[in-house]
Design a protein around this motif. Structure first.
Motif, PDB file in Angstrom:
ATOM      1  N   GLN A 165     -11.706  62.957 -71.010  1.00  0.00           N
ATOM      2  CA  GLN A 165     -11.148  62.126 -69.924  1.00  0.00           C
ATOM      3  C   GLN A 165     -10.432  62.984 -68.878  1.00  0.00           C
ATOM      4  N   ASP A 166      -9.744  64.019 -69.334  1.00  0.00           N
ATOM      5  CA  ASP A 166      -9.095  64.928 -68.384  1.00  0.00           C
ATOM      6  C   ASP A 166     -10.141  65.569 -67.481  1.00  0.00           C
ATOM      7  N   LEU A 167     -11.286  65.868 -68.054  1.00  0.00           N
ATOM      8  CA  LEU A 167     -12.349  66.534 -67.310  1.00  0.00           C
ATOM      9  C   LEU A 167     -13.060  65.594 -66.352  1.00  0.00           C
ATOM     10  N   GLN A 168     -13.395  64.403 -66.830  1.00  0.00           N
ATOM     11  CA  GLN A 168     -14.283  63.514 -66.053  1.00  0.00           C
ATOM     12  C   GLN A 168     -13.581  62.286 -65.481  1.00  0.00           C
ATOM     13  N   GLY A 169     -12.330  62.092 -65.858  1.00  0.00           N
ATOM     14  CA  GLY A 169     -11.637  60.867 -65.441  1.00  0.00           C
ATOM     15  C   GLY A 169     -11.717  59.826 -66.543  1.00  0.00           C
ATOM     16  N   LYS A 170     -10.664  59.032 -66.632  1.00  0.00           N
ATOM     17  CA  LYS A 170     -10.514  58.089 -67.753  1.00  0.00           C
ATOM     18  C   LYS A 170     -11.663  57.115 -67.890  1.00  0.00           C
ATOM     19  N   THR A 171     -12.228  56.696 -66.735  1.00  0.00           N
ATOM     20  CA  THR A 171     -13.211  55.614 -66.807  1.00  0.00           C
ATOM     21  C   THR A 171     -14.653  56.120 -66.715  1.00  0.00           C
ATOM     22  N   SER A 172     -14.840  57.431 -66.820  1.00  0.00           N
ATOM     23  CA  SER A 172     -16.187  57.978 -66.687  1.00  0.00           C
ATOM     24  C   SER A 172     -17.178  57.347 -67.668  1.00  0.00           C
ATOM     25  N   ALA A 173     -18.303  56.900 -67.123  1.00  0.00           N
ATOM     26  CA  ALA A 173     -19.340  56.301 -67.968  1.00  0.00           C
ATOM     27  C   ALA A 173     -20.104  57.365 -68.739  1.00  0.00           C
ATOM     28  N   ASN A 174     -19.888  58.619 -68.397  1.00  0.00           N
ATOM     29  CA  ASN A 174     -20.562  59.708 -69.114  1.00  0.00           C
ATOM     30  C   ASN A 174     -19.852  60.100 -70.406  1.00  0.00           C
ATOM     31  N   ILE A 175     -18.710  59.485 -70.646  1.00  0.00           N
ATOM     32  CA  ILE A 175     -18.019  59.748 -71.922  1.00  0.00           C
ATOM     33  C   ILE A 175     -18.420  58.661 -72.911  1.00  0.00           C
ATOM     34  N   LYS A 176     -18.949  59.101 -74.053  1.00  0.00           N
ATOM     35  CA  LYS A 176     -19.424  58.147 -75.059  1.00  0.00           C
ATOM     36  C   LYS A 176     -18.547  58.248 -76.314  1.00  0.00           C
ATOM     37  N   PRO A 177     -17.660  57.275 -76.512  1.00  0.00           N
ATOM     38  CA  PRO A 177     -16.797  57.311 -77.694  1.00  0.00           C
ATOM     39  C   PRO A 177     -17.480  56.703 -78.923  1.00  0.00           C
ATOM     40  N   TYR A 178     -17.414  57.395 -80.044  1.00  0.00           N
ATOM     41  CA  TYR A 178     -17.988  56.902 -81.303  1.00  0.00           C
ATOM     42  C   TYR A 178     -16.885  56.766 -82.349  1.00  0.00           C
ATOM     43  N   GLU A 179     -17.251  56.040 -83.412  1.00  0.00           N
ATOM     44  CA  GLU A 179     -16.246  55.747 -84.433  1.00  0.00           C
ATOM     45  C   GLU A 179     -15.856  56.979 -85.249  1.00  0.00           C
ATOM     46  N   THR A 180     -16.820  57.865 -85.496  1.00  0.00           N
ATOM     47  CA  THR A 180     -16.509  59.077 -86.267  1.00  0.00           C
ATOM     48  C   THR A 180     -17.081  60.296 -85.539  1.00  0.00           C
ATOM     49  N   THR A 181     -16.574  61.447 -85.913  1.00  0.00           N
ATOM     50  CA  THR A 181     -17.084  62.692 -85.327  1.00  0.00           C
ATOM     51  C   THR A 181     -18.524  62.981 -85.780  1.00  0.00           C
ATOM     52  N   PRO A 182     -18.858  62.808 -87.078  1.00  0.00           N
ATOM     53  CA  PRO A 182     -20.260  63.043 -87.467  1.00  0.00           C
ATOM     54  C   PRO A 182     -21.250  62.168 -86.694  1.00  0.00           C
TER      55      PRO A 182
END
Ligand code: ARG
Length: 265
Positions: A165-182
């Motif tokens: 988020q620091d890199l792309q901005g908080k609302t960036s659609a290019n950040i994909k959050p998942y439930e676990t790291t694996p």
């Protein structure tokens, strides 16, 4: 689950822990995950974790939760005669369960951050970490700047997520959050994302254990140092004091360094 370790023969540490708890006014109700004593007088603390995080916490072949964090709390337990009952609750739910007092403490390679300190208390740090980028071996990504416009997979609400988020901005659609790291790394392998940002030791362990996945890790100077702490609900001084006393003892005896493989102040 918890391995019993000749606790019942350790009269002195058990007595010591009871004194600590009594001195701090800990309740012994045994409900709602509050510090409780069983019939034998052993204090049991309920631990929440996200056991998809080798080498800190993961399931072994027999279904036991094992890893560095588990070794740390078990060593504290041996020092002080306290029992820890470890439950795999998942990363995001862990934070809520602490607030609801369903668990007494969180062990999960949790980075001490100022924002979290508004709602939780942390022990003294027991491990130093930083973020790493992981991408496919053949990728030409070489730095954090190289993924400024790329799809980044992260575990939701981790410091890797915050770095993205620091890199792309908080609302960036290019950040994909998942439930676990694996799962985030699996989505990298599948090609859904171009890179993942995650904790260094966990990324390195994954690459080591999955050579067929052909992944590489990338360091970047802009990732800050992070420190892991054991986490309790804000104000839970009785549990925090026990944990800090244990960590202090493990630091002094050299046992902590033996478990983690690193020295920390
Ligand atoms: N250290 C990172 C953080 O605190 C990630 C921890 C994730 N831990 C886990 N067991 N999934 O945000």
């Amino acid at each position: 689950m918890l391995k019993k370790k000749k606790l019942f023969s350790l009269i002195t540490p058990i007595a010591a822990a009871s004194i600590i708890l009594a001195a701090c006014g800990a309740s012994e109700t045994g409900t709602n995950g509050s510090a409780s004593e069983d019939g034998e007088g052993t204090t049991t603390l309920k631990v929440g974790t996200d056991a998809a995080y080798a080498p800190f916490e993961s399931f072994d072949d027999k279904g036991n939760i094992v890893g560095i964090d588990v070794d740390v709390v078990n060593a504290i337990g041996e020092e002080l005669g306290v029992e820890f009952e470890i439950n795999n609750v998942g990363w995001d739910p862990l934070f809520q369960q602490l607030i609801n007092s369903e668990v007494d403490l969180g062990i999960s390679a949790i980075t001490i951050t100022e924002e979290r300190q508004e709602t939780y208390d942390f022990t003294e740090p027991y491990y130093e970490a930083t973020q790493l980028i992981v991408t496919k071996e053949e990728s030409d990504i070489e730095s954090l700047q190289d993924i400024a416009d790329k799809k980044i997979g992260v575990q939701m609400n981790t410091t890797g997520h915050f770095a993205a988020q620091d890199l792309q901005g908080k609302t960036s659609a290019n950040i994909k959050p998942y439930e676990t790291t694996p799962v985030a790394i699996q989505e990298l392998i599948n090609g859904t994302v171009d890179a993942v940002i995650g904790d260094n030791a966990v990324i390195i362990e994954y690459i080591k254990n999955n050579p067929e996945s052909k992944l590489k890790s990338i360091e970047d100077d802009s990732f800050e140092k992070e420190y892991y702490g054991l986490m309790v609900k804000k104000g839970n001084k009785e549990v925090l004091d026990i944990l800090n006393e244990g960590i202090q003892k493990l630091k002094e005896s050299g046992k902590l360094a033996e478990i983690t493989g690193q020295e920390i102040e």
